[in-house]
Design a protein around this motif. Structure first.
Motif, PDB file in Angstrom:
ATOM      1  N   TYR A  91       0.558   3.788  15.447  1.00 49.46           N
ATOM      2  CA  TYR A  91       1.341   2.800  16.203  1.00 49.46           C
ATOM      3  C   TYR A  91       0.906   2.800  17.672  1.00 49.46           C
ATOM      4  O   TYR A  91       0.808   1.743  18.298  1.00 49.46           O
ATOM      5  CB  TYR A  91       2.841   3.087  16.074  1.00 49.46           C
ATOM      6  N   VAL A  92       0.621   3.975  18.201  1.00 50.23           N
ATOM      7  CA  VAL A  92       0.140   4.092  19.584  1.00 50.23           C
ATOM      8  C   VAL A  92      -1.243   3.455  19.703  1.00 50.23           C
ATOM      9  O   VAL A  92      -1.517   2.714  20.647  1.00 50.23           O
ATOM     10  CB  VAL A  92       0.120   5.573  20.036  1.00 50.23           C
ATOM     11  N   VAL A  93      -2.098   3.738  18.729  1.00 52.28           N
ATOM     12  CA  VAL A  93      -3.445   3.152  18.739  1.00 52.28           C
ATOM     13  C   VAL A  93      -3.366   1.625  18.704  1.00 52.28           C
ATOM     14  O   VAL A  93      -4.092   0.945  19.421  1.00 52.28           O
ATOM     15  CB  VAL A  93      -4.289   3.697  17.558  1.00 52.28           C
TER      16      VAL A  93
ATOM     17  N   SER B   4       0.836  -1.197   0.000  1.00 51.58           N
ATOM     18  CA  SER B   4       0.000   0.000   0.000  1.00 51.58           C
ATOM     19  C   SER B   4       0.872   1.248   0.000  1.00 51.58           C
ATOM     20  O   SER B   4       1.875   1.310   0.712  1.00 51.58           O
ATOM     21  CB  SER B   4      -0.907   0.016   1.228  1.00 51.58           C
ATOM     22  N   PRO B   5       0.480   2.251  -0.771  1.00 50.23           N
ATOM     23  CA  PRO B   5       1.276   3.483  -0.807  1.00 50.23           C
ATOM     24  C   PRO B   5       1.164   4.275   0.494  1.00 50.23           C
ATOM     25  O   PRO B   5       0.204   4.107   1.251  1.00 50.23           O
ATOM     26  CB  PRO B   5       0.663   4.254  -1.972  1.00 50.23           C
ATOM     27  N   GLY B   6       2.131   5.112   0.732  1.00 47.53           N
ATOM     28  CA  GLY B   6       2.088   6.002   1.881  1.00 47.53           C
ATOM     29  C   GLY B   6       2.696   5.397   3.131  1.00 47.53           C
ATOM     30  O   GLY B   6       3.339   4.342   3.087  1.00 47.53           O
ATOM     31  N   PHE B   7       2.463   6.098   4.224  1.00 49.25           N
ATOM     32  CA  PHE B   7       3.009   5.720   5.520  1.00 49.25           C
ATOM     33  C   PHE B   7       1.914   5.796   6.571  1.00 49.25           C
ATOM     34  O   PHE B   7       0.911   6.466   6.374  1.00 49.25           O
ATOM     35  CB  PHE B   7       4.147   6.666   5.923  1.00 49.25           C
ATOM     36  N   CYS B   8       2.132   5.128   7.690  1.00 55.83           N
ATOM     37  CA  CYS B   8       1.226   5.247   8.836  1.00 55.83           C
ATOM     38  C   CYS B   8       1.629   6.468   9.647  1.00 55.83           C
ATOM     39  O   CYS B   8       2.816   6.724   9.843  1.00 55.83           O
ATOM     40  CB  CYS B   8       1.308   4.007   9.735  1.00 55.83           C
TER      41      CYS B   8
ATOM     42  N   SER C  26      -3.613  -3.717  24.247  1.00 58.95           N
ATOM     43  CA  SER C  26      -3.483  -3.731  25.706  1.00 58.95           C
ATOM     44  C   SER C  26      -4.781  -3.409  26.435  1.00 58.95           C
ATOM     45  O   SER C  26      -4.899  -3.694  27.624  1.00 58.95           O
ATOM     46  CB  SER C  26      -2.382  -2.753  26.152  1.00 58.95           C
ATOM     47  N   SER C  27      -5.774  -2.850  25.738  1.00 61.13           N
ATOM     48  CA  SER C  27      -6.977  -2.387  26.431  1.00 61.13           C
ATOM     49  C   SER C  27      -8.269  -3.088  26.035  1.00 61.13           C
ATOM     50  O   SER C  27      -9.190  -3.176  26.841  1.00 61.13           O
ATOM     51  CB  SER C  27      -7.161  -0.875  26.206  1.00 61.13           C
ATOM     52  N   LEU C  28      -8.365  -3.554  24.820  1.00 62.26           N
ATOM     53  CA  LEU C  28      -9.629  -4.145  24.366  1.00 62.26           C
ATOM     54  C   LEU C  28      -9.700  -5.632  24.696  1.00 62.26           C
ATOM     55  O   LEU C  28      -8.687  -6.324  24.705  1.00 62.26           O
ATOM     56  CB  LEU C  28      -9.793  -3.967  22.861  1.00 62.26           C
TER      57      LEU C  28
END
Length: 96
Positions: free
Chosen positions: A62-64, A53-57, A70-72
């Motif tokens: 990364y935090v999400v 996929s093109p682009g970057f995150c 860790s939370s759900l």
């Protein structure tokens, strides 16, 4: 109820494709794979699709990802995975 591979793909019965082989080996709903094996394949496919996929995150994603893991609850993570797959398939994402 789980739907067969052909419901989600272009698989045609006895077409000699990899999907045909997968269905023969692991069942029409891949019921003969363990949960871990299914999750591994999800991961392998997702990594490859992400790399293509093109682009970057954005850094926040990364935090999400960490917060999700860790939370759900397990059920909510599985549900979110399904929701994300549906969004990817229908291309309702912001442009890269």
């Amino acid at each position: 109820m789980t739907k067969p591979i052909g419901h989600f793909t272009s698989y045609t019965i006895n077409d000699g494709s990899l999907l045909d082989s997968l269905q023969e080996e692991y069942g029409s709903t891949v019921e003969l794979m363990t949960r871990r094996e299914k999750l591994y394949l999800i991961q392998a496919i997702a990594i490859q699709l992400c790399d293509q996929s093109p682009g970057f995150c954005r850094d926040e994603i990364y935090v999400v990802g960490h917060q999700i893991n860790s939370s759900l609850s397990l059920r909510d993570r599985e549900g979110l995975l399904e929701a994300l797959i549906n969004q990817v398939r229908s291309s309702n994402s912001l442009p890269a």
